[in-house]
Design an enzyme around this catalytic site. Structure first.
Site, mmCIF file in Angstrom:
data_model
loop_
_atom_site.group_PDB
_atom_site.id
_atom_site.type_symbol
_atom_site.label_atom_id
_atom_site.label_comp_id
_atom_site.label_asym_id
_atom_site.label_seq_id
_atom_site.Cartn_x
_atom_site.Cartn_y
_atom_site.Cartn_z
ATOM 1 N N ASP A 280 -3.696 1.511 -0.098
ATOM 2 C CA ASP A 280 -4.514 1.158 0.847
ATOM 3 C C ASP A 280 -5.256 -0.612 0.233
ATOM 4 O O ASP A 280 -6.088 -0.164 -1.024
ATOM 5 C CB ASP A 280 -4.550 1.419 1.891
ATOM 6 C CG ASP A 280 -5.257 0.662 3.407
ATOM 7 O OD1 ASP A 280 -4.437 1.022 4.210
ATOM 8 O OD2 ASP A 280 -5.635 -0.105 3.028
ATOM 9 N N ILE A 281 -5.520 -1.383 -0.163
ATOM 10 C CA ILE A 281 -6.377 -2.164 -0.647
ATOM 11 C C ILE A 281 -7.627 -1.853 0.159
ATOM 12 O O ILE A 281 -9.389 -2.279 -0.647
ATOM 13 C CB ILE A 281 -6.208 -3.762 -0.083
ATOM 14 C CG1 ILE A 281 -6.638 -5.173 -0.948
ATOM 15 C CG2 ILE A 281 -6.551 -4.176 1.914
ATOM 16 C CD1 ILE A 281 -5.848 -5.862 -1.027
ATOM 17 N N ASN B 240 0.099 3.411 13.276
ATOM 18 C CA ASN B 240 -0.744 3.005 14.508
ATOM 19 C C ASN B 240 1.072 2.549 15.348
ATOM 20 O O ASN B 240 1.498 1.247 14.359
ATOM 21 C CB ASN B 240 -1.707 1.688 14.279
ATOM 22 C CG ASN B 240 -2.789 2.599 13.919
ATOM 23 O OD1 ASN B 240 -2.925 3.430 14.578
ATOM 24 N ND2 ASN B 240 -3.576 2.274 12.818
ATOM 25 N N GLU C 274 -3.174 -3.765 13.019
ATOM 26 C CA GLU C 274 -3.107 -4.889 11.875
ATOM 27 C C GLU C 274 -2.037 -5.622 11.859
ATOM 28 O O GLU C 274 -2.081 -6.658 11.667
ATOM 29 C CB GLU C 274 -4.323 -4.748 11.499
ATOM 30 C CG GLU C 274 -5.337 -4.165 12.261
ATOM 31 C CD GLU C 274 -7.038 -4.001 11.000
ATOM 32 O OE1 GLU C 274 -6.582 -4.225 10.063
ATOM 33 O OE2 GLU C 274 -7.830 -4.340 11.669
ATOM 34 N N VAL C 275 -0.923 -4.574 10.896
ATOM 35 C CA VAL C 275 -0.437 -5.521 9.889
ATOM 36 C C VAL C 275 1.141 -5.256 11.141
ATOM 37 O O VAL C 275 1.659 -4.115 10.917
ATOM 38 C CB VAL C 275 -0.107 -4.675 8.640
ATOM 39 C CG1 VAL C 275 0.949 -5.682 8.012
ATOM 40 C CG2 VAL C 275 -1.538 -5.615 8.234
ATOM 41 N N HIS D 166 4.479 1.109 9.006
ATOM 42 C CA HIS D 166 3.478 1.521 7.772
ATOM 43 C C HIS D 166 3.435 3.220 8.164
ATOM 44 O O HIS D 166 2.668 2.933 9.237
ATOM 45 C CB HIS D 166 2.874 1.227 6.921
ATOM 46 C CG HIS D 166 1.080 0.344 8.175
ATOM 47 N ND1 HIS D 166 1.731 -0.943 9.487
ATOM 48 C CD2 HIS D 166 0.405 0.208 8.697
ATOM 49 C CE1 HIS D 166 0.960 -1.769 9.368
ATOM 50 N NE2 HIS D 166 -0.442 -0.575 9.078
ATOM 51 N N HIS E 152 0.294 5.612 7.107
ATOM 52 C CA HIS E 152 -0.641 5.940 6.426
ATOM 53 C C HIS E 152 -1.288 7.476 5.743
ATOM 54 O O HIS E 152 -0.670 8.089 6.429
ATOM 55 C CB HIS E 152 -2.206 5.432 7.341
ATOM 56 C CG HIS E 152 -2.477 4.544 7.484
ATOM 57 N ND1 HIS E 152 -3.241 3.392 7.012
ATOM 58 C CD2 HIS E 152 -2.072 3.209 8.629
ATOM 59 C CE1 HIS E 152 -3.235 2.286 7.682
ATOM 60 N NE2 HIS E 152 -2.482 2.437 8.558
HETATM 61 P P1 5GP Z 1 -2.632 -0.608 10.257
HETATM 62 O O1 5GP Z 1 -4.080 -0.928 10.489
HETATM 63 O O2 5GP Z 1 -1.940 -2.253 10.701
HETATM 64 O O3 5GP Z 1 -2.759 0.298 10.918
HETATM 65 O O4 5GP Z 1 -3.639 -0.483 8.778
HETATM 66 C C1 5GP Z 1 -3.189 -1.581 8.567
HETATM 67 C C2 5GP Z 1 -3.701 -1.407 6.271
HETATM 68 O O5 5GP Z 1 -3.175 -2.632 5.483
HETATM 69 C C3 5GP Z 1 -5.081 -1.105 6.972
HETATM 70 O O6 5GP Z 1 -5.429 -0.002 6.014
HETATM 71 C C4 5GP Z 1 -5.088 -2.596 5.831
HETATM 72 O O7 5GP Z 1 -6.758 -1.711 4.476
HETATM 73 C C5 5GP Z 1 -4.804 -2.701 4.672
HETATM 74 N N1 5GP Z 1 -4.521 -4.173 4.219
HETATM 75 C C6 5GP Z 1 -3.616 -5.326 4.801
HETATM 76 N N2 5GP Z 1 -3.753 -6.097 4.160
HETATM 77 C C7 5GP Z 1 -3.568 -5.382 2.611
HETATM 78 C C8 5GP Z 1 -2.805 -6.218 1.357
HETATM 79 O O8 5GP Z 1 -2.643 -7.081 1.142
HETATM 80 N N3 5GP Z 1 -2.650 -5.425 0.062
HETATM 81 C C9 5GP Z 1 -2.572 -3.266 0.515
HETATM 82 N N4 5GP Z 1 -2.598 -3.045 -0.156
HETATM 83 N N5 5GP Z 1 -3.030 -2.919 1.991
HETATM 84 C C10 5GP Z 1 -3.396 -4.150 3.048
#
Ligand code: 5GP
Length: 127
Positions: free
Chosen positions: A34-35, A96, A104-105, A109, A111
């Protein structure tokens, strides 16, 4: 529910259009750091197919994809020595799905978080 958006950031990572710090890859999954890590180990595991969340995936993926994705979790946890079976102290999985969850994405995915005591699962709601 809306359909899959193939311009989301993880779709771009899967197509190799933007880089990632790869941990593991096979026919079914890609896994990368994760970034913005929330724990010493914060790994994302994504299926290679176009599924926007776990609900979409568990409903629409074929058996091979479902099994491949689940198997990858233990492969990665063992490989990184996070699972208790491999000498680690365990880990937490979070996925999520939808707006209340703060997804968010919009590509499924998981975590995988580990490397410290992770505390209670949720922050209590403010009264
Ligand atoms: P969500 O909130 O959708 O469950 O988690 C999205 C995750 O994707 C976040 O923890 C965020 O840090 C990670 N993320 C967003 N953009 C990128 C990216 O470009 N590269 C990587 N490696 N992680 C990302």
């Amino acid at each position: 529910m809306s359909s899959y958006d193939n311009q989301n950031i993880f779709a771009k990572i899967l197509r190799g259009e933007i880089p990632c710090d790869k941990i593991y890859e096979d026919d079914y999954v890609l896994s990368f750091k994760d970034i913005s890590p929330q724990a010493p180990s914060h790994i994302l595991v994504i299926p290679k197919g176009p599924y926007k969340d776990i609900n979409d995936f568990s409903k629409n993926a074929n058996n091979e994809e479902l099994i491949g994705f689940n198997r990858a979790i233990s492969i990665i946890a063992d490989q990184l020595k996070l699972s208790e079976e491999s000498g680690g102290k365990g880990y937490r999985l979070i996925s999520n799905a939808g707006s209340d969850s703060h997804q968010e994405v919009p590509h499924l995915h998981i975590h995988l978080l580990a490397g410290r005591k992770l505390g209670p699962m949720l922050i209590p709601e403010k009264s």
